[in-house]
Design a protein around this motif. Sequence first.
Motif, PDB file in Angstrom:
ATOM      1  N   ALA A  88      59.709  -7.593  -9.801  1.00  0.00           N
ATOM      2  CA  ALA A  88      59.317  -6.544 -10.743  1.00  0.00           C
ATOM      3  C   ALA A  88      59.659  -5.196 -10.157  1.00  0.00           C
ATOM      4  CB  ALA A  88      57.833  -6.622 -11.043  1.00  0.00           C
ATOM      5  N   PRO A  89      60.344  -4.301 -10.936  1.00  0.00           N
ATOM      6  CA  PRO A  89      60.729  -2.992 -10.389  1.00  0.00           C
ATOM      7  C   PRO A  89      59.507  -2.136 -10.130  1.00  0.00           C
ATOM      8  CG  PRO A  89      61.228  -3.129 -12.734  1.00  0.00           C
ATOM      9  CD  PRO A  89      60.804  -4.498 -12.318  1.00  0.00           C
ATOM     10  N   GLN A  90      59.524  -1.434  -8.981  1.00  0.00           N
ATOM     11  CA  GLN A  90      58.437  -0.540  -8.606  1.00  0.00           C
ATOM     12  C   GLN A  90      58.838   0.925  -8.781  1.00  0.00           C
ATOM     13  OE1 GLN A  90      55.330  -1.601  -7.736  1.00  0.00           O
ATOM     14  NE2 GLN A  90      56.111  -3.631  -8.298  1.00  0.00           N
ATOM     15  N   SER A  91      60.001   1.294  -8.258  1.00  0.00           N
ATOM     16  CA  SER A  91      60.503   2.659  -8.400  1.00  0.00           C
ATOM     17  C   SER A  91      62.008   2.585  -8.511  1.00  0.00           C
ATOM     18  CB  SER A  91      60.073   3.529  -7.216  1.00  0.00           C
ATOM     19  OG  SER A  91      60.550   2.965  -6.002  1.00  0.00           O
ATOM     20  N   CYS A  92      62.550   3.462  -9.381  1.00  0.00           N
ATOM     21  CA  CYS A  92      63.964   3.397  -9.696  1.00  0.00           C
ATOM     22  C   CYS A  92      64.608   4.762  -9.513  1.00  0.00           C
ATOM     23  CB  CYS A  92      64.198   2.923 -11.123  1.00  0.00           C
ATOM     24  SG  CYS A  92      63.519   1.272 -11.471  1.00  0.00           S
TER      25      CYS A  92
ATOM     26  N   SER B 220      73.587   0.821 -19.348  1.00  0.00           N
ATOM     27  CA  SER B 220      73.135   1.577 -18.180  1.00  0.00           C
ATOM     28  C   SER B 220      72.301   0.668 -17.292  1.00  0.00           C
ATOM     29  CB  SER B 220      72.322   2.802 -18.609  1.00  0.00           C
ATOM     30  OG  SER B 220      73.126   3.667 -19.393  1.00  0.00           O
ATOM     31  N   ILE B 221      72.658   0.618 -15.993  1.00  0.00           N
ATOM     32  CA  ILE B 221      71.981  -0.261 -15.022  1.00  0.00           C
ATOM     33  C   ILE B 221      71.421   0.630 -13.940  1.00  0.00           C
ATOM     34  CG2 ILE B 221      72.236  -2.217 -13.462  1.00  0.00           C
ATOM     35  CD1 ILE B 221      74.676  -3.063 -15.116  1.00  0.00           C
ATOM     36  N   ARG B 222      70.126   0.609 -13.706  1.00  0.00           N
ATOM     37  CA  ARG B 222      69.453   1.394 -12.684  1.00  0.00           C
ATOM     38  C   ARG B 222      69.141   0.518 -11.477  1.00  0.00           C
ATOM     39  NH1 ARG B 222      65.256   5.843 -15.060  1.00  0.00           N
ATOM     40  NH2 ARG B 222      66.664   6.816 -16.572  1.00  0.00           N
ATOM     41  N   VAL B 223      69.307   1.095 -10.333  1.00  0.00           N
ATOM     42  CA  VAL B 223      68.975   0.407  -9.079  1.00  0.00           C
ATOM     43  C   VAL B 223      67.529   0.753  -8.747  1.00  0.00           C
ATOM     44  CG1 VAL B 223      69.581   0.072  -6.667  1.00  0.00           C
ATOM     45  CG2 VAL B 223      71.376   0.565  -8.355  1.00  0.00           C
TER      46      VAL B 223
ATOM     47  N   SER C 147      61.634   8.973  -6.110  1.00  0.00           N
ATOM     48  CA  SER C 147      61.400   9.725  -4.875  1.00  0.00           C
ATOM     49  C   SER C 147      60.732  11.044  -5.160  1.00  0.00           C
ATOM     50  CB  SER C 147      62.739   9.941  -4.139  1.00  0.00           C
ATOM     51  OG  SER C 147      63.364   8.698  -3.860  1.00  0.00           O
ATOM     52  N   MET C 148      61.167  11.682  -6.214  1.00  0.00           N
ATOM     53  CA  MET C 148      60.548  12.970  -6.558  1.00  0.00           C
ATOM     54  C   MET C 148      59.090  12.791  -6.947  1.00  0.00           C
ATOM     55  SD  MET C 148      63.640  14.659  -8.775  1.00  0.00           S
ATOM     56  CE  MET C 148      62.583  16.042  -9.189  1.00  0.00           C
ATOM     57  N   LEU C 149      58.803  11.767  -7.723  1.00  0.00           N
ATOM     58  CA  LEU C 149      57.414  11.551  -8.140  1.00  0.00           C
ATOM     59  C   LEU C 149      56.535  11.194  -6.964  1.00  0.00           C
ATOM     60  CD1 LEU C 149      57.950   9.617 -11.479  1.00  0.00           C
ATOM     61  CD2 LEU C 149      57.215  11.987 -11.164  1.00  0.00           C
ATOM     62  N   SER C 150      57.052  10.429  -6.032  1.00  0.00           N
ATOM     63  CA  SER C 150      56.229  10.027  -4.882  1.00  0.00           C
ATOM     64  C   SER C 150      55.932  11.211  -3.998  1.00  0.00           C
ATOM     65  CB  SER C 150      56.945   8.925  -4.088  1.00  0.00           C
ATOM     66  OG  SER C 150      58.184   9.410  -3.596  1.00  0.00           O
ATOM     67  N   ALA C 151      56.907  12.152  -3.898  1.00  0.00           N
ATOM     68  CA  ALA C 151      56.684  13.309  -3.037  1.00  0.00           C
ATOM     69  C   ALA C 151      55.818  14.354  -3.706  1.00  0.00           C
ATOM     70  CB  ALA C 151      58.025  13.937  -2.641  1.00  0.00           C
ATOM     71  N   GLY C 152      55.762  14.376  -4.999  1.00  0.00           N
ATOM     72  CA  GLY C 152      55.012  15.410  -5.708  1.00  0.00           C
ATOM     73  C   GLY C 152      53.690  14.891  -6.236  1.00  0.00           C
ATOM     74  N   LEU C 153      53.251  15.556  -7.318  1.00  0.00           N
ATOM     75  CA  LEU C 153      51.985  15.205  -7.929  1.00  0.00           C
ATOM     76  C   LEU C 153      52.190  14.141  -8.999  1.00  0.00           C
ATOM     77  CD1 LEU C 153      50.513  18.782  -8.356  1.00  0.00           C
ATOM     78  CD2 LEU C 153      49.933  17.119  -6.579  1.00  0.00           C
TER      79      LEU C 153
ATOM     80  N   GLN D 229      73.883   4.820  -4.776  1.00  0.00           N
ATOM     81  CA  GLN D 229      74.117   5.083  -6.198  1.00  0.00           C
ATOM     82  C   GLN D 229      72.896   4.593  -6.970  1.00  0.00           C
ATOM     83  OE1 GLN D 229      77.896   3.765  -7.665  1.00  0.00           O
ATOM     84  NE2 GLN D 229      77.443   4.316  -9.813  1.00  0.00           N
ATOM     85  N   THR D 230      72.352   5.475  -7.762  1.00  0.00           N
ATOM     86  CA  THR D 230      71.113   5.121  -8.493  1.00  0.00           C
ATOM     87  C   THR D 230      71.385   4.464  -9.838  1.00  0.00           C
ATOM     88  OG1 THR D 230      71.022   7.314  -9.485  1.00  0.00           O
ATOM     89  CG2 THR D 230      69.856   6.999  -7.388  1.00  0.00           C
TER      90      THR D 230
END
Length: 797
Positions: free
Chosen positions: A598-602, A587-590, A607-613, A563-564
Motif C-alpha cells: 500500500a502506498p504511503q507517500s508519493c 501517469s505513474i507515480r513512484v 517530502s514537503m508535507l512531512s517536513a511541514g505542517l 524520478q517521481t
Amino acid sequence: QKIQKKYYKCFLIFLISLGQTLQNIFCFDFFNSVPLPPVGTYQRSCEGGAHHRQRRSWVWNQFFVLEEYTGDEPLYVGKLHSDVDKGEGQVKYVLNGQGATSIFTIDENTGDIHATKRLDREEQAYYTLRAQARNRENNLPVEPESEFVIKVQDINDNEPKFLNGPYSARVPEMSPVGTSVVTVVATDADDPTYGNSARVIYSILEGQPYFSVEPKTGVVKTALPNMDREARDQYLLVIQAKDMVGQMGGLSGTTSVMVTLTDVNDNPPHFSRKSYQFSMSESLPVASVVAKIKTLDSDVGPNAEMEYRIVDGDGLGLFRITPDRDTQEGLITLQKGLDFETKSSYTLRVEVSNRNIDLRFLSLGPFSDTATVRLIVENVDEPPVFSLPLSKMLISEAAKVGTTIGTVSAHDPDSTNSPIRYSIDRNTDLERFFNIDATTGVISTAKPLDREVNAIHNVTIFAMEMHPLQVGKCIILITVTDINDNAPVFAIEYETYLCESARPGQVIETISAMDRDEPQSGHRFFFSLTAEAAGNLNFTLRDNKDNTASVLTMRGGFQRHDQTMYRLPVLIMDGGSPALSSTNTLSIRVCDCDPDGAPQSCGSEASMLSAGLSTGALIAILACILTLLVLVLLIVTMRRRKKEPLILDEERDVRENIVRYDDEGGGEEDTEAFDMVALRNLKLVRESGGKTRRDVTPEVPSLFLSSRPPPDNGIFRDFIWDRLKEADVDASAPPYDSLQTYAFEGSGSAAESLSSLDSLSTDSEQNYDYLSDWGPRFKKLADLYGHSDDGNLFGSL
C-alpha cells in the motif's frame, strides 16, 4: 276511575281486616292460602298433631300491617306479652330494630304495637324488629330478646308501567296474518304473590284491524294479510296493560308502538316509455354517455336495483348499457368511435329487470320490461385523420442535410374532402432538426444529427384544413442510427502508483476503454504502446484480449529521488469500419509502500508535507488570519465614522435639548421639546425676547411663560455664544448638546420662588447678617447671602 279506585280500596281494607281476624283465630292466612306458624299462647291451641315446639313466654297476636293506611289514629299492629308479667306493673316492654320509635311504637305497660306513619310496601315490604321485657325497677331483662317480622300487606295502588316504551318495530310488507311484530312488557310494582294486583292483561286500543296483541304475553302480531308498504308504510298502535286480570276497578297504563312496514320486492320495474330517441355527435370520444333511460320501480333500496342489457339491434358491439348506482337509470355508453359518413343512426332494444327477485311474488307477473331506443348520429366537421397515429422512422447520423426520412399521410374524413397542409410542432423540435413539405408530408433533415447527443427524436406532426380550421396530429419517432465516429478513450481517469520495491514483470495497473458509439456487434478494443514509447526500458503493455490491458514493469529499482512520475502513452483502437484510435497518457507515480504494497507517500509532495505542517494545521492558521483581517477592517471602519465632521444640513431640522427647571424635559431622546435654532442665531434671540415656540403646545403649563420677560443678561448670552462656536468647530463633538440654565429660576411662579438667590436684592425683607456671628463654619454662607456694597450676587462672587 278515581272513584272506582277509592271504593275498591275501602273494600280491600275490609277484606284484609277480616282475613287478619280469621288468621289470628284459625292460624291460617286466607290471602296466601298457607298456614301461618302459630306463636305464643295461641301456639298451644293450634299446634295439635305432630307439631311439638317448645313453648315460649312471648305472645303477639298480629304480624301484618296494611299499606297506605289513611286513618287519623295510629294503626294497631299487635300485642307483646310475657308470662313473667303478672299485671302488677313490674315489667316494661322495649322495641328495637327497623323503624322502631320512628314508624312503630310500643306501649311499655301493655305491649301494644302501633304504626304511626303510612307504609308503602313497594318501598319496604318487611320490617325486622326485636322485643324484650325488662324489669321496671332495675331495667334488667326478664326474658331473652326475641326477633319478629312485620309484613306490610299489599293493596292495588300501582298501575302497570311500560318501562321500555314507547316502542318501534319493523315488519315486512305482505306478511301473513299472525306474524310477530314486537313484544311489549308492562310491570306492576304491587306484590305479584298476593292477589291479582300485579296480574296484567294486554289489549290494543288503537291499530285495529291491522294488528292485534296477545292478552297474556303482550306479543303484537299482524291481523290483516297483504299490507302494502307502497300504500301505507307506518302504523301507530296504542297498547293498554291492566292489572286485576283486566277486571273492573283494575289500574291500567298505556304505551305506543310505531310499526314500519319494510320493503319487499313485490313490484316489477318498467320503462316510463316504450320508445326513446336520442341524438349524439359523431365526435364523441369512446366511453361517453350518449343516453339515459329512466326506469320506474315502486320498491326501494336493494329491491329497486336494476340490471340492463341490449337484447337486439344494429349497435350490439358499438354501445353498452349499465345502471347508474345512484339513480338506477340506464346509461348507454359508446364503445367505439362514430362516423356519420358510415352510419347515421342506430336502433337498440333494451331490457330492464330487478337484480334481487323475491320468488314469493313471481306470480304477480314478470319482473322485467323492454323498450326501443333510437340513436341518431349528428355530423360535425372533423379534423384530418392520419393513416397512422404513431409512426417510427430511421435515419443515419451520417445523413446529409436535406435527406428524406419518411412521409406522413392524412385525409379529411368529411365528405367535403378539404385540402390538407402539414407542419411540425416546433415545441417538439426546438432545435429544428427536421423539415416537412406542407403539401406532400415528406419529412427531411434540416441539420446534421448526432446519435450520441440525441438518439431518438419525438416529433409531433400537424395536419390542418383551413375552412374551417381543423387540426389533426400524429407522433413520429425518429431513431438516429449509429456510425463509428468516436474514438475509444480510457474508461476512467487512472491514478497509478508504483512502489519503489516493485519487481520486473509486476502488473501495476489494468486499464479498460469506453466508446460513445454503440456497434450492433458490440465493442472490441485493441491496446498497444505508441511508437515513441515502444522502446522504453521501464514499462510494457499486454493486451488481455477482453477489452482490457495490463501495464507491467520491465525492471526494478525505481527511486523517487531519481524520478517521481512517469508518463506512458497508450494507443487504443476500436473494431469499427473504418477503425478509429486515440492516444491516452497514463501517469505513474513512484511511491514509498508498506510491506503489504500500500502506498504511503508519493513523489516530492510527500517530502514537503512531512517536513511541514499537516493539512489541518494549515487550515486552522488560515482561518485565524482571516478572522484577524475582519476585525481590523471593523476597527478601521468605526474610527473613520467617528472622525467624520459634523455637517449641518439646512434642510435637516437638527434639534437639541434645553432642560428648564420649571418644565418636565423628555430626556435625551426628546428632540422635539425645544427649538434650538435661536441658540444658533443670536440676532433672533434679541428680536424674539422671551417668546416661546408656536409649533409646540406644552401639555403642562410652564412657570417660565410669565408676563414678565426675562432680562437680557449679557453673561449668559456670551456663555451660550462661546459654547455654540466651540461645537461648530469641534469635529468630534456629538450632534446634540444639553444646556442647563438657572438664571431665571422660579420667575413668575404663582407659588413664588423656593430659591434664596433673590434674597440678595435690596427688595428682600430677609436679613442674613446674623450668619457672620455663627462662626467660621458659616462664613461661606455669610459671604454668599450677606449684603454687599452693590447689592448684587455677582458682585459678592
